[in-house]
Design a protein around this motif. Structure first.
Motif, PDB file in Angstrom:
ATOM      1  N   ILE A   1     -10.971  -3.270  18.004  1.00 28.64           N
ATOM      2  CA  ILE A   1     -11.435  -2.731  16.719  1.00 28.64           C
ATOM      3  C   ILE A   1     -10.361  -1.847  16.101  1.00 28.64           C
ATOM      4  N   ILE A   2      -9.752  -0.994  16.909  1.00 28.72           N
ATOM      5  CA  ILE A   2      -8.695  -0.108  16.413  1.00 28.72           C
ATOM      6  C   ILE A   2      -7.498  -0.916  15.950  1.00 28.72           C
ATOM      7  N   TRP A   3      -7.173  -1.972  16.684  1.00 33.62           N
ATOM      8  CA  TRP A   3      -6.045  -2.844  16.304  1.00 33.62           C
ATOM      9  C   TRP A   3      -6.303  -3.518  14.959  1.00 33.62           C
ATOM     10  N   VAL A   4      -7.536  -3.979  14.748  1.00 33.27           N
ATOM     11  CA  VAL A   4      -7.892  -4.611  13.475  1.00 33.27           C
ATOM     12  C   VAL A   4      -7.721  -3.616  12.327  1.00 33.27           C
ATOM     13  N   ILE A   5      -8.172  -2.382  12.529  1.00 33.57           N
ATOM     14  CA  ILE A   5      -8.017  -1.335  11.507  1.00 33.57           C
ATOM     15  C   ILE A   5      -6.536  -1.091  11.233  1.00 33.57           C
ATOM     16  N   HIS A   6      -5.748  -1.050  12.295  1.00 32.58           N
ATOM     17  CA  HIS A   6      -4.299  -0.825  12.168  1.00 32.58           C
ATOM     18  C   HIS A   6      -3.635  -1.921  11.338  1.00 32.58           C
ATOM     19  N   VAL A   7      -3.958  -3.163  11.640  1.00 31.74           N
ATOM     20  CA  VAL A   7      -3.365  -4.290  10.905  1.00 31.74           C
ATOM     21  C   VAL A   7      -3.820  -4.287   9.452  1.00 31.74           C
ATOM     22  N   TYR A   8      -5.105  -4.032   9.236  1.00 30.70           N
ATOM     23  CA  TYR A   8      -5.631  -3.999   7.864  1.00 30.70           C
ATOM     24  C   TYR A   8      -4.941  -2.916   7.048  1.00 30.70           C
ATOM     25  N   ALA A   9      -4.756  -1.743   7.646  1.00 31.50           N
ATOM     26  CA  ALA A   9      -4.104  -0.646   6.932  1.00 31.50           C
ATOM     27  C   ALA A   9      -2.659  -0.990   6.600  1.00 31.50           C
ATOM     28  N   ALA A  10      -1.983  -1.663   7.528  1.00 35.86           N
ATOM     29  CA  ALA A  10      -0.588  -2.042   7.297  1.00 35.86           C
ATOM     30  C   ALA A  10      -0.468  -3.018   6.136  1.00 35.86           C
ATOM     31  N   ILE A  11      -1.456  -3.904   6.018  1.00 36.31           N
ATOM     32  CA  ILE A  11      -1.446  -4.870   4.907  1.00 36.31           C
ATOM     33  C   ILE A  11      -1.881  -4.191   3.612  1.00 36.31           C
ATOM     34  N   TRP A  12      -2.850  -3.268   3.716  1.00 29.84           N
ATOM     35  CA  TRP A  12      -3.400  -2.596   2.542  1.00 29.84           C
ATOM     36  C   TRP A  12      -2.345  -1.740   1.837  1.00 29.84           C
ATOM     37  N   VAL A  13      -1.551  -1.019   2.623  1.00 30.12           N
ATOM     38  CA  VAL A  13      -0.516  -0.158   2.043  1.00 30.12           C
ATOM     39  C   VAL A  13       0.736  -0.993   1.814  1.00 30.12           C
ATOM     40  N   ARG A  14       0.952  -1.348   0.599  1.00 31.17           N
ATOM     41  CA  ARG A  14       2.060  -2.225   0.254  1.00 31.17           C
ATOM     42  C   ARG A  14       3.403  -1.614   0.660  1.00 31.17           C
ATOM     43  N   GLY A  15       4.215  -2.395   1.359  1.00 31.30           N
ATOM     44  CA  GLY A  15       5.514  -1.925   1.807  1.00 31.30           C
ATOM     45  C   GLY A  15       5.547  -1.535   3.268  1.00 31.30           C
ATOM     46  N   SER A  16       4.355  -1.367   3.878  1.00 32.23           N
ATOM     47  CA  SER A  16       4.301  -0.943   5.272  1.00 32.23           C
ATOM     48  C   SER A  16       4.759  -2.034   6.232  1.00 32.23           C
ATOM     49  N   MET A  17       4.401  -3.279   5.952  1.00 32.49           N
ATOM     50  CA  MET A  17       4.809  -4.374   6.819  1.00 32.49           C
ATOM     51  C   MET A  17       6.324  -4.528   6.827  1.00 32.49           C
ATOM     52  N   ARG A  18       6.938  -4.348   5.678  1.00 35.90           N
ATOM     53  CA  ARG A  18       8.398  -4.453   5.595  1.00 35.90           C
ATOM     54  C   ARG A  18       9.072  -3.395   6.455  1.00 35.90           C
ATOM     55  N   ALA A  19       8.443  -2.229   6.560  1.00 35.87           N
ATOM     56  CA  ALA A  19       9.006  -1.149   7.376  1.00 35.87           C
ATOM     57  C   ALA A  19       9.106  -1.555   8.834  1.00 35.87           C
ATOM     58  N   MET A  20       8.197  -2.420   9.291  1.00 36.08           N
ATOM     59  CA  MET A  20       8.225  -2.826  10.684  1.00 36.08           C
ATOM     60  C   MET A  20       8.863  -4.193  10.884  1.00 36.08           C
ATOM     61  N   THR A  21       9.053  -4.969   9.833  1.00 34.18           N
ATOM     62  CA  THR A  21       9.722  -6.259   9.969  1.00 34.18           C
ATOM     63  C   THR A  21      11.212  -6.156   9.644  1.00 34.18           C
ATOM     64  N   GLN A  22      11.539  -5.362   8.611  1.00 34.07           N
ATOM     65  CA  GLN A  22      12.935  -5.227   8.203  1.00 34.07           C
ATOM     66  C   GLN A  22      13.482  -3.815   8.425  1.00 34.07           C
ATOM     67  N   GLY A  23      12.598  -2.864   8.672  1.00 28.37           N
ATOM     68  CA  GLY A  23      13.037  -1.540   9.084  1.00 28.37           C
ATOM     69  C   GLY A  23      13.255  -0.522   7.991  1.00 28.37           C
ATOM     70  N   TYR A  24      13.107  -0.908   6.728  1.00 35.57           N
ATOM     71  CA  TYR A  24      13.400   0.052   5.661  1.00 35.57           C
ATOM     72  C   TYR A  24      12.241   0.159   4.666  1.00 35.57           C
ATOM     73  N   VAL A  25      12.250   1.255   3.912  1.00 35.02           N
ATOM     74  CA  VAL A  25      11.285   1.458   2.835  1.00 35.02           C
ATOM     75  C   VAL A  25      12.040   2.003   1.628  1.00 35.02           C
ATOM     76  N   THR A  26      11.405   1.938   0.497  1.00 33.85           N
ATOM     77  CA  THR A  26      12.025   2.483  -0.707  1.00 33.85           C
ATOM     78  C   THR A  26      11.732   3.983  -0.802  1.00 33.85           C
ATOM     79  N   PRO A  27      12.561   4.735  -1.514  1.00 33.48           N
ATOM     80  CA  PRO A  27      12.271   6.160  -1.709  1.00 33.48           C
ATOM     81  C   PRO A  27      10.909   6.381  -2.368  1.00 33.48           C
ATOM     82  N   GLY A  28      10.533   5.481  -3.281  1.00 28.98           N
ATOM     83  CA  GLY A  28       9.237   5.601  -3.945  1.00 28.98           C
ATOM     84  C   GLY A  28       8.088   5.478  -2.961  1.00 28.98           C
TER      85      GLY A  28
END
Length: 224
Positions: free
Chosen positions: A165-192
């Motif tokens: 259940i916690i894992w599902v919440i974690h994945v949903y939050a990562a998808i919900w917050v745009r740009g979060s998945m890129r932080a863990m796939t490519q390692g970077y985020v924008t200053p914004g």
């Protein structure tokens, strides 16, 4: 991979590798565990070569998960310490979900939701390890009684359900917050992205002139 100019390093390569090993182990454990949990889900054992292989490989994947998550704890325990700001952020969760974060207390590298996931897994994984050893018949059947194994199996199952259940919440939050998945796939985020979602972390980077990752940010120190 070269990050785009002007972006911030959110997760170095070693962190991303550690994370995805942990994630892969968790998914494999979930699938193999569900295959053994109920007859209606036994068909999932075909993914591992059948019931015997599923039963044999499941605990070994669990050991890899324990070692991998220990690596996550070593890297992130300090940034996940609970602070007063986290309580304030949690009370404002409605505004966070509505994407109205301008009026939400500033947070460091991780917000209260991420810390909840981190510490919940840090608690549940040892429980799963200990109870899993007690029901690992191949090596420990003669060392435990039937009653102990039954109790361990119940606790193991409940802990696994909570972790899923916690894992599902974690994945949903990562998808919900745009740009979060890129932080863990490519390692970077924008200053914004950093300014909007982890403003205290962004301020720490700006103060040092570093593109990240930054030294631990003490959320208990209020900004003057």
């Amino acid at each position: 991979m070269t990050r785009p100019k002007g972006t911030l390093i959110r997760n170095p390569t070693i962190t991303r590798i550690n994370h995805w090993i942990t994630a892969a182990c968790f998914v494999l454990l979930t699938l193999s565990g569900l295959a053994m949990f109920h007859p209606l889900l036994f068909w999932l054992s075909n993914l591992f070569g059948g019931g015997q292989w599923t039963r044999a490989i499941h605990p070994w994947i669990g050991l890899v998960l324990v070692v991998s998550y220990a690596g996550m704890i070593v890297q992130f325990w300090r940034d996940n310490l609970w602070t007063k700001t986290d309580l304030e952020w949690t009370l404002a969760i409605g505004r966070v979900l509505a994407n109205e974060e301008e009026s939400v207390p500033e947070v460091g590298r991780f917000n209260a939701g991420q810390k909840f996931v981190f510490w919940s897994m840090a608690l549940l994984i040892p429980v799963l390890l200990f109870t899993g050893i007690l029901i690992w018949d191949y090596y420990f059947e003669t060392l435990t009684s039937v009653g102990t194994q039954r109790a361990a199996l119940l606790i193991h199952s409940l802990a696994a359900i909570a972790a899923i259940i916690i894992w599902v919440i974690h994945v949903y939050a990562a998808i919900w917050v745009r740009g979060s998945m890129r932080a863990m796939t490519q390692g970077y985020v924008t200053p914004g992205w950093a300014w909007r979602h982890h403003r205290k972390w962004f301020r720490a980077l700006a103060a040092t002139g570093s593109p990240g990752p930054e030294p631990h940010v003490d959320d208990n120190k209020t900004r003057k």
